[in-house]
Design a protein around this motif. Sequence first.
Motif, PDB file in Angstrom:
ATOM      1  N   PHE A 195     -98.329  11.741 -89.011  1.00  0.00           N
ATOM      2  CA  PHE A 195     -98.854  11.286 -87.723  1.00  0.00           C
ATOM      3  C   PHE A 195     -98.928   9.777 -87.535  1.00  0.00           C
ATOM      4  O   PHE A 195     -99.141   9.328 -86.413  1.00  0.00           O
ATOM      5  CB  PHE A 195    -100.260  11.862 -87.502  1.00  0.00           C
ATOM      6  N   ASN A 196     -98.771   9.006 -88.599  1.00  0.00           N
ATOM      7  CA  ASN A 196     -99.001   7.571 -88.474  1.00  0.00           C
ATOM      8  C   ASN A 196     -97.792   6.751 -88.900  1.00  0.00           C
ATOM      9  O   ASN A 196     -97.051   7.144 -89.794  1.00  0.00           O
ATOM     10  CB  ASN A 196    -100.204   7.148 -89.333  1.00  0.00           C
ATOM     11  N   TYR A 197     -97.673   5.580 -88.255  1.00  0.00           N
ATOM     12  CA  TYR A 197     -96.742   4.567 -88.739  1.00  0.00           C
ATOM     13  C   TYR A 197     -97.338   3.995 -90.024  1.00  0.00           C
ATOM     14  O   TYR A 197     -98.529   4.171 -90.304  1.00  0.00           O
ATOM     15  CB  TYR A 197     -96.574   3.466 -87.700  1.00  0.00           C
ATOM     16  N   PRO A 198     -96.540   3.306 -90.828  1.00  0.00           N
ATOM     17  CA  PRO A 198     -97.053   2.758 -92.094  1.00  0.00           C
ATOM     18  C   PRO A 198     -98.319   1.901 -91.951  1.00  0.00           C
ATOM     19  O   PRO A 198     -99.144   1.866 -92.852  1.00  0.00           O
ATOM     20  CB  PRO A 198     -95.882   1.928 -92.628  1.00  0.00           C
ATOM     21  N   ASN A 199     -98.501   1.248 -90.798  1.00  0.00           N
ATOM     22  CA  ASN A 199     -99.688   0.409 -90.622  1.00  0.00           C
ATOM     23  C   ASN A 199    -100.915   1.203 -90.152  1.00  0.00           C
ATOM     24  O   ASN A 199    -101.968   0.635 -89.893  1.00  0.00           O
ATOM     25  CB  ASN A 199     -99.409  -0.738 -89.647  1.00  0.00           C
ATOM     26  N   GLY A 200    -100.776   2.530 -90.013  1.00  0.00           N
ATOM     27  CA  GLY A 200    -101.912   3.366 -89.637  1.00  0.00           C
ATOM     28  C   GLY A 200    -101.993   3.715 -88.164  1.00  0.00           C
ATOM     29  O   GLY A 200    -102.791   4.564 -87.768  1.00  0.00           O
ATOM     30  N   THR A 201    -101.187   3.089 -87.328  1.00  0.00           N
ATOM     31  CA  THR A 201    -101.170   3.401 -85.902  1.00  0.00           C
ATOM     32  C   THR A 201    -100.546   4.777 -85.692  1.00  0.00           C
ATOM     33  O   THR A 201     -99.559   5.121 -86.344  1.00  0.00           O
ATOM     34  CB  THR A 201    -100.353   2.344 -85.122  1.00  0.00           C
ATOM     35  N   LEU A 202    -101.129   5.571 -84.792  1.00  0.00           N
ATOM     36  CA  LEU A 202    -100.565   6.888 -84.504  1.00  0.00           C
ATOM     37  C   LEU A 202     -99.144   6.759 -83.961  1.00  0.00           C
ATOM     38  O   LEU A 202     -98.873   5.914 -83.097  1.00  0.00           O
ATOM     39  CB  LEU A 202    -101.419   7.624 -83.469  1.00  0.00           C
ATOM     40  N   LYS A 203     -98.249   7.586 -84.478  1.00  0.00           N
ATOM     41  CA  LYS A 203     -96.892   7.624 -83.933  1.00  0.00           C
ATOM     42  C   LYS A 203     -96.979   8.083 -82.488  1.00  0.00           C
ATOM     43  O   LYS A 203     -97.754   8.985 -82.162  1.00  0.00           O
ATOM     44  CB  LYS A 203     -96.021   8.586 -84.736  1.00  0.00           C
TER      45      LYS A 203
END
Length: 191
Positions: free
Chosen positions: A10-18
Amino acid sequence: MTDQELATRFNYPNGTLKNKLGITDRKALAQREFRIVNENAVALLHHAGQFPKIREIDQLNRVHRFLFDDVYDWAGEVRDYNLTKGGHFFQDFQTFREAAQWINSLLAAANQADRIAPSAYAELLDNINEYHPFREGNGRSTKAFLQLLAMQHHQYLNFPLHQDQLVAVFNQDGPIDYQELGHLLDVQDLD
């Protein structure tokens, strides 16, 4: 599913939701999501008469999809993993069938009345909040869902501007007093 598997899903590597917008900055996503979801919520409530009568919790999926489909690929999809937030464990996904049956019984009871009591909205709010079927956007979807239900009963349902009071009631020890929680909701007859 492990926390790492959920993060990868569910997340991009930086933690932001895809997201469908390709936004990788959390703050920018939150701002854009806020605008899109609120515009969709206004449109949904403006056209409430075209929405089927609320009879079962599965209709919450349609509300979530309507609100969040412009932002997330998984909008309206019920989670197939367990979810925690702030140390609180929400309904185990393996018990969703039983939880849905209970919520459907609450909806059936509410639909028996011409006007729904604030305590009945409070009980629905609590049970749907605990159900928490989506990765994100449960609160906003639940509020829109209950506002649709209210409109179908010729009522207006408004939630407190600041969520602190609701969160405090949800986080208290012991069972929730639905009369008390109902006092935090603004329920008015439209006619």
